[in-house]
Design a protein around this motif. Structure first.
Motif, PDB file in Angstrom:
ATOM      1  N   LEU A  38       0.842  -1.203   0.000  1.00 21.41           N
ATOM      2  CA  LEU A  38       0.000   0.000   0.000  1.00 21.41           C
ATOM      3  C   LEU A  38       0.875   1.249   0.000  1.00 21.41           C
ATOM      4  CD1 LEU A  38      -3.081   0.289   0.020  1.00 21.41           C
ATOM      5  CD2 LEU A  38      -2.946   0.751   2.472  1.00 21.41           C
ATOM      6  N   LEU A  39       1.952   1.181   0.787  1.00 25.23           N
ATOM      7  CA  LEU A  39       2.872   2.318   0.882  1.00 25.23           C
ATOM      8  C   LEU A  39       3.496   2.612  -0.492  1.00 25.23           C
ATOM      9  CD1 LEU A  39       4.249   4.202   3.056  1.00 25.23           C
ATOM     10  CD2 LEU A  39       6.164   2.622   2.930  1.00 25.23           C
ATOM     11  N   VAL A  40       3.925   1.564  -1.163  1.00 23.73           N
ATOM     12  CA  VAL A  40       4.519   1.715  -2.497  1.00 23.73           C
ATOM     13  C   VAL A  40       3.478   2.283  -3.469  1.00 23.73           C
ATOM     14  CG1 VAL A  40       5.466   0.456  -4.489  1.00 23.73           C
ATOM     15  CG2 VAL A  40       6.258  -0.078  -2.181  1.00 23.73           C
ATOM     16  N   PHE A  41       2.260   1.741  -3.349  1.00 30.81           N
ATOM     17  CA  PHE A  41       1.182   2.197  -4.229  1.00 30.81           C
ATOM     18  C   PHE A  41       0.938   3.702  -4.060  1.00 30.81           C
ATOM     19  CE2 PHE A  41      -3.405   3.056  -4.799  1.00 30.81           C
ATOM     20  CZ  PHE A  41      -3.519   2.755  -6.146  1.00 30.81           C
ATOM     21  N   TYR A  42       0.824   4.153  -2.779  1.00 33.39           N
ATOM     22  CA  TYR A  42       0.600   5.587  -2.521  1.00 33.39           C
ATOM     23  C   TYR A  42       1.773   6.425  -3.050  1.00 33.39           C
ATOM     24  CZ  TYR A  42      -3.430   4.585   0.489  1.00 33.39           C
ATOM     25  OH  TYR A  42      -4.647   4.187   0.959  1.00 33.39           O
ATOM     26  N   ALA A  43       2.962   5.916  -2.814  1.00 37.70           N
ATOM     27  CA  ALA A  43       4.163   6.655  -3.248  1.00 37.70           C
ATOM     28  C   ALA A  43       4.168   6.827  -4.771  1.00 37.70           C
ATOM     29  CB  ALA A  43       5.418   5.924  -2.792  1.00 37.70           C
ATOM     30  N   ILE A  44       3.761   5.775  -5.474  1.00 38.83           N
ATOM     31  CA  ILE A  44       3.739   5.832  -6.953  1.00 38.83           C
ATOM     32  C   ILE A  44       2.685   6.849  -7.412  1.00 38.83           C
ATOM     33  CG2 ILE A  44       3.163   4.517  -9.050  1.00 38.83           C
ATOM     34  CD1 ILE A  44       4.505   2.073  -7.668  1.00 38.83           C
ATOM     35  N   ILE A  45       1.515   6.810  -6.766  1.00 32.72           N
ATOM     36  CA  ILE A  45       0.443   7.741  -7.154  1.00 32.72           C
ATOM     37  C   ILE A  45       0.894   9.195  -6.931  1.00 32.72           C
ATOM     38  CG2 ILE A  45      -1.905   8.557  -6.567  1.00 32.72           C
ATOM     39  CD1 ILE A  45      -1.985   5.924  -8.050  1.00 32.72           C
ATOM     40  N   ILE A  46       1.480   9.441  -5.749  1.00 31.09           N
ATOM     41  CA  ILE A  46       1.921  10.807  -5.428  1.00 31.09           C
ATOM     42  C   ILE A  46       3.002  11.254  -6.420  1.00 31.09           C
ATOM     43  CG2 ILE A  46       3.157  12.217  -3.693  1.00 31.09           C
ATOM     44  CD1 ILE A  46       1.628  10.453  -1.569  1.00 31.09           C
ATOM     45  N   THR A  47       3.929  10.349  -6.732  1.00 33.63           N
ATOM     46  CA  THR A  47       5.005  10.675  -7.688  1.00 33.63           C
ATOM     47  C   THR A  47       4.426  11.011  -9.064  1.00 33.63           C
ATOM     48  OG1 THR A  47       6.407   9.126  -6.519  1.00 33.63           O
ATOM     49  CG2 THR A  47       7.191   9.850  -8.649  1.00 33.63           C
ATOM     50  N   ALA A  48       3.434  10.225  -9.478  1.00 30.98           N
ATOM     51  CA  ALA A  48       2.811  10.473 -10.794  1.00 30.98           C
ATOM     52  C   ALA A  48       2.168  11.862 -10.798  1.00 30.98           C
ATOM     53  CB  ALA A  48       1.789   9.394 -11.099  1.00 30.98           C
ATOM     54  N   ILE A  49       1.477  12.192  -9.700  1.00 27.31           N
ATOM     55  CA  ILE A  49       0.803  13.512  -9.626  1.00 27.31           C
ATOM     56  C   ILE A  49       1.852  14.630  -9.662  1.00 27.31           C
ATOM     57  CG2 ILE A  49      -0.579  15.042  -8.129  1.00 27.31           C
ATOM     58  CD1 ILE A  49      -2.042  12.426  -7.200  1.00 27.31           C
TER      59      ILE A  49
END
Lengths: 204, 282
Positions: A175-186
């Motif tokens: 989940l942490l990786v998933f959130y990090a990827i989403i934030i990075t994409a934004i």
């Protein structure tokens, strides 16, 4: 777009042979902080490409060619993405080979370390590029050095502790990786938007 | 139809204003865009290509408003050579071919390599090791290799030796044999412009001083050399510029405004430009 990427590719491979060699060597050395540095460094190479552009006034010539502002800006981001991908693949490959020789299975932690290095590289790039487009590489370089210093100090001091901390806490790592990827994409989308605005408003 | 139409174009910088300029380049012709360094030639070219924002005015290139979204694609039909913007220094002529193949929709490798051969340019030498003349030749080869309808050349012949300049001027001349092809050639080497141009636009301190057919200009203007006392008999509206020396007055005059009894000399484009530029001294 392909023409712009080829131009940067020729510029970087010919002038940065030694630096690309160092990246490969860094990537082949196991351990997060070293291979991570190679990945982040790869994300900084578009700035080198920008510096060469500035030196020959490429922007003035490119403005006369059938390139849109968006493709001129986006090409630098895509260059970074390609280089980060290459450095990441090399790092992963290096760690897989090392684990083979050590006769121990490839550690999942190593993979997560690479993912976080990619995320840091993408964030550093997304902060750097708008600054460089706005200030030019000469002035923007100070921001580049500050970010580089922060990363080196931060990565050296925190990486192992952070990984240890993450392994101890109960948060779901996926989940942490998933959130990090989403934030990075934004962050990257916002960065590209800002860079395009800056480029359009540039007064020669 | 005009290849380029510039109407009431203004661009202000601190210390310099491109002041409400207008001119048109008819399709199928070569226009010489002449003016001293800093007169506004490069600024005008950047504005024509919509590379910098304008303060006011209108520009149409090949019939299209240059601020329309389609203009980026129309740049495929425009060959451009700039005075001081180049390719990255490590790029070779072979690399330029690959880059341009993926840049211009109508890029012709055979045309490009023919020009490279014709200009005697090395294929694998880094751009940084090129002389200024070689750099200009490479830029001209690129400009001509994507089947352009319009060539815009900013000081393309400066830095070249007279033989090469002549060769390149011939190429520009050949280019306009096709009636749909046009050339805007900015230069301060007036003799080059006199050789090949159909029209002359003279820009001085950000203002258009004249925009005329070259042959008409040479027909309308003449040089007159007179003692100071005799010069006073010339109607002042005929005098477009003058130079006072110890021996008398040398002036650029409009032939139609003076009596045919005066002895006049044929003028050159260079004379016209020089006298008009110094015209404020008359």
């Amino acid at each position: 777009m392909k023409g712009l990427l080829l131009k940067d590719f020729y510029t970087l491979t010919k002038q940065m042979k030694i630096f690309l060699f160092i990246i490969v060597i860094w990537s082949l050395i196991p351990g997060f902080s070293v291979s991570g540095f190679a990945i982040v460094y790869a994300g900084m190479l578009p700035i080198t490409a920008l510096a060469y552009d500035e030196r020959c006034k490429w922007d003035s010539l490119a403005a006369m060619m059938p390139y849109s502002v968006n493709s001129l800006v986006l090409s630098k981001y895509i260059l970074g993405y390609i280089l980060i991908s290459c450095a990441s693949l090399l790092s992963t490959l290096a760690q897989v080979i090392m684990s083979f020789f050590k006769k121990s299975p490839f550690q999942f932690d190593s993979f997560i370390s690479i993912v976080f290095a990619i995320i840091i590289a993408l964030i550093v790039q997304s902060i750097n590029l708008p600054v460089m487009f706005r200030l030019g590489v000469e002035k923007g370089r100070y921001v580049y050095y500050i970010l580089l210093a922060i990363f080196i100090i931060g990565a050296t001091a925190v990486s192992d502790k952070l990984l240890y901390f993450l392994s101890q806490i109960s948060i779901n790592l996926y989940l942490l990786v998933f959130y990090a990827i989403i934030i990075t994409a934004i962050i990257n989308i916002i960065s590209i938007w800002i860079s395009s605005k800056i480029y359009k408003n540039k007064v020669n | 139809m005009n290849a380029i139409e510039v109407k009431n174009l203004t661009k202000k910088y601190s210390g310099f204003t491109l002041d409400n300029i207008s001119f048109s380049l008819p399709t199928g012709s070569i226009m010489g865009f002449v003016g001293e360094n800093g007169a506004g030639k490069s600024t005008t070219i950047k504005l024509i290509m919509n590379a910098i924002p304008r303060d006011s005015g209108e520009i149409k290139v090949l019939g299209l408003d240059n601020q329309s979204p389609e203009f980026t694609s129309l740049k495929n039909d425009i060959g451009i050579v700039l005075d001081e913007a180049y390719f990255p220094e490590v790029i070779t002529a072979a690399n330029v071919n690959t880059i341009m193949k993926h840049t211009y929709s109508k890029w012709s490798e055979s045309t490009y390599f023919n020009y490279i051969k014709k200009f005697d340019l090395p294929i694998n030498k880094a751009f940084k090791d090129f002389s200024r003349g070689m750099k200009m030749k490479l830029a001209i080869a690129v400009a001509l290799s994507h089947d352009p309808k319009l060539l815009i050349l900013d000081e393309a012949t400066s830095g070249l030796d007279p033989m090469v300049r002549d060769e390149i001027l011939d190429i520009f001349n050949d280019f306009t044999r096709d009636e749909g092809h046009s050339v805007l050639l900015s230069s301060h080497i007036v003799s080059d412009l006199e050789k090949i141009c159909d029209y002359i636009t003279f820009i001085h301190r950000g203002k258009i001083m004249l925009c005329e057919e070259k042959d008409r200009l040479l027909e309308e203007y003449a040089i007159i050399k007179l003692p100071k006392s005799a010069f006073d008999e010339i109607p002042q509206e005929a005098v477009k510029g003058k130079k006072i020396t110890n021996y008398g007055v040398e002036a650029l005059i409009l032939k139609s405004k003076i009596s045919p009894s005066f002895e006049i000399q044929h003028t050159t484009l260079e004379d016209i430009v020089l006298f008009l530029a110094k015209g404020d001294g008359r």
